[in-house]
Design a protein around this motif. Sequence first.
Motif, mmCIF file in Angstrom:
data_model
loop_
_atom_site.group_PDB
_atom_site.id
_atom_site.type_symbol
_atom_site.label_atom_id
_atom_site.label_comp_id
_atom_site.label_asym_id
_atom_site.label_seq_id
_atom_site.Cartn_x
_atom_site.Cartn_y
_atom_site.Cartn_z
ATOM 1 N N HIS A 100 -9.642 46.027 -27.371
ATOM 2 C CA HIS A 100 -10.070 47.257 -27.683
ATOM 3 C C HIS A 100 -9.755 48.430 -26.834
ATOM 4 N N ALA A 101 -10.247 47.738 -25.401
ATOM 5 C CA ALA A 101 -10.084 48.927 -24.179
ATOM 6 C C ALA A 101 -9.542 48.324 -23.190
ATOM 7 N N LEU A 102 -8.573 49.077 -22.368
ATOM 8 C CA LEU A 102 -7.985 48.379 -21.143
ATOM 9 C C LEU A 102 -8.053 49.440 -20.209
ATOM 10 N N SER A 103 -8.642 49.318 -19.062
ATOM 11 C CA SER A 103 -8.570 50.169 -17.835
ATOM 12 C C SER A 103 -7.223 49.564 -16.954
ATOM 13 N N ILE A 104 -6.230 50.254 -16.542
ATOM 14 C CA ILE A 104 -5.444 50.014 -15.943
ATOM 15 C C ILE A 104 -5.009 50.423 -14.631
ATOM 16 N N ARG A 105 -4.824 49.802 -13.468
ATOM 17 C CA ARG A 105 -4.244 50.221 -12.354
ATOM 18 C C ARG A 105 -2.919 49.654 -11.975
ATOM 19 N N GLY A 106 -1.901 50.192 -12.243
ATOM 20 C CA GLY A 106 -0.476 49.634 -12.019
ATOM 21 C C GLY A 106 0.225 50.295 -10.745
ATOM 22 N N GLN A 107 0.432 49.364 -9.768
ATOM 23 C CA GLN A 107 1.227 49.675 -8.520
ATOM 24 C C GLN A 107 2.355 49.000 -8.005
ATOM 25 N N THR A 108 3.138 49.459 -7.644
ATOM 26 C CA THR A 108 4.258 48.615 -7.031
ATOM 27 C C THR A 108 3.996 47.945 -5.946
ATOM 28 N N PRO A 109 4.690 47.139 -5.493
ATOM 29 C CA PRO A 109 4.433 46.155 -4.370
ATOM 30 C C PRO A 109 4.099 46.937 -2.958
ATOM 31 N N GLN A 110 4.973 47.956 -2.928
ATOM 32 C CA GLN A 110 4.761 48.919 -1.753
ATOM 33 C C GLN A 110 3.400 49.572 -1.821
ATOM 34 N N GLN A 111 3.230 49.940 -2.748
ATOM 35 C CA GLN A 111 1.712 50.801 -3.031
ATOM 36 C C GLN A 111 0.793 49.604 -2.690
ATOM 37 N N PHE A 112 0.775 48.503 -3.264
ATOM 38 C CA PHE A 112 -0.528 47.638 -3.168
ATOM 39 C C PHE A 112 -0.530 47.259 -1.691
ATOM 40 N N GLU A 113 0.646 46.851 -0.866
ATOM 41 C CA GLU A 113 0.639 46.603 0.425
ATOM 42 C C GLU A 113 -0.023 47.871 1.426
ATOM 43 N N GLY B 144 -21.138 38.062 -26.144
ATOM 44 C CA GLY B 144 -19.950 37.150 -26.068
ATOM 45 C C GLY B 144 -18.478 37.899 -26.469
ATOM 46 N N SER B 145 -18.508 39.101 -26.867
ATOM 47 C CA SER B 145 -17.020 39.746 -27.091
ATOM 48 C C SER B 145 -16.437 39.825 -25.731
ATOM 49 N N GLU B 146 -14.963 39.780 -25.802
ATOM 50 C CA GLU B 146 -14.153 40.127 -24.969
ATOM 51 C C GLU B 146 -13.083 41.140 -25.324
ATOM 52 N N THR B 147 -13.563 42.327 -25.580
ATOM 53 C CA THR B 147 -12.740 43.375 -25.903
ATOM 54 C C THR B 147 -12.469 44.469 -25.024
ATOM 55 N N HIS B 148 -13.076 44.629 -23.875
ATOM 56 C CA HIS B 148 -13.016 45.696 -22.991
ATOM 57 C C HIS B 148 -12.828 45.102 -21.408
ATOM 58 N N PHE B 149 -11.435 45.464 -20.874
ATOM 59 C CA PHE B 149 -11.030 44.940 -19.642
ATOM 60 C C PHE B 149 -10.555 45.794 -18.829
ATOM 61 N N LYS B 150 -10.687 45.507 -17.439
ATOM 62 C CA LYS B 150 -10.086 46.369 -16.250
ATOM 63 C C LYS B 150 -9.051 45.451 -15.434
ATOM 64 N N VAL B 151 -7.729 45.890 -15.425
ATOM 65 C CA VAL B 151 -6.808 45.003 -14.823
ATOM 66 C C VAL B 151 -5.931 45.836 -13.707
ATOM 67 N N HIS B 152 -5.650 45.139 -12.850
ATOM 68 C CA HIS B 152 -4.916 45.791 -11.666
ATOM 69 C C HIS B 152 -3.376 44.844 -11.535
ATOM 70 N N VAL B 153 -2.425 45.907 -12.077
ATOM 71 C CA VAL B 153 -1.299 44.994 -12.168
ATOM 72 C C VAL B 153 -0.446 45.439 -11.052
ATOM 73 N N VAL B 154 0.405 44.576 -10.243
ATOM 74 C CA VAL B 154 1.250 45.024 -9.266
ATOM 75 C C VAL B 154 2.844 44.388 -9.685
ATOM 76 N N SER B 155 3.744 45.199 -9.912
ATOM 77 C CA SER B 155 5.010 44.733 -10.273
ATOM 78 C C SER B 155 6.035 45.881 -9.590
ATOM 79 N N SER B 156 7.248 45.164 -9.184
ATOM 80 C CA SER B 156 8.443 46.002 -8.965
ATOM 81 C C SER B 156 8.977 46.551 -10.394
ATOM 82 N N SER B 157 8.547 46.389 -11.262
ATOM 83 C CA SER B 157 8.996 46.983 -12.528
ATOM 84 C C SER B 157 8.369 48.450 -12.599
ATOM 85 N N PHE B 158 7.454 48.646 -11.898
ATOM 86 C CA PHE B 158 6.747 50.044 -11.841
ATOM 87 C C PHE B 158 7.664 50.876 -11.198
#
Length: 83
Positions: free
Chosen positions: A51-64, A12-26
């Motif tokens: 505890h752990a986070l796998s991140i995929r960070g893209q600009t909107p252009q990269q996402f498109e 039931g732990s929620e400590t390890h996540f994978k996220v895909h973030v799209v932002s013009s801030s990148f």
Amino acid sequence: VNESYKHNVPKGSETHFKVHVVSSSFEGQSLVQRHRLVNNALTEEFAAGLHALSIRGQTPQQFEADAAIQQTPACLGKHEHGS
């Protein structure tokens, strides 16, 4: 995506996540700088047990540009339930 089940954590732990973030801030940011932005935004979550986070960070252009990869293919067959 909660990937805690893949790790040696209490049930039931929620400590390890994978996220895909799209932002013009990148825009103009290196991958390390993008990860730092996301990690800084989640300071409270890390303090509360994240505890752990796998991140995929893209600009909107990269996402498109990656749109074809992100789309789930349409089902080609029809599955019927029952007998």
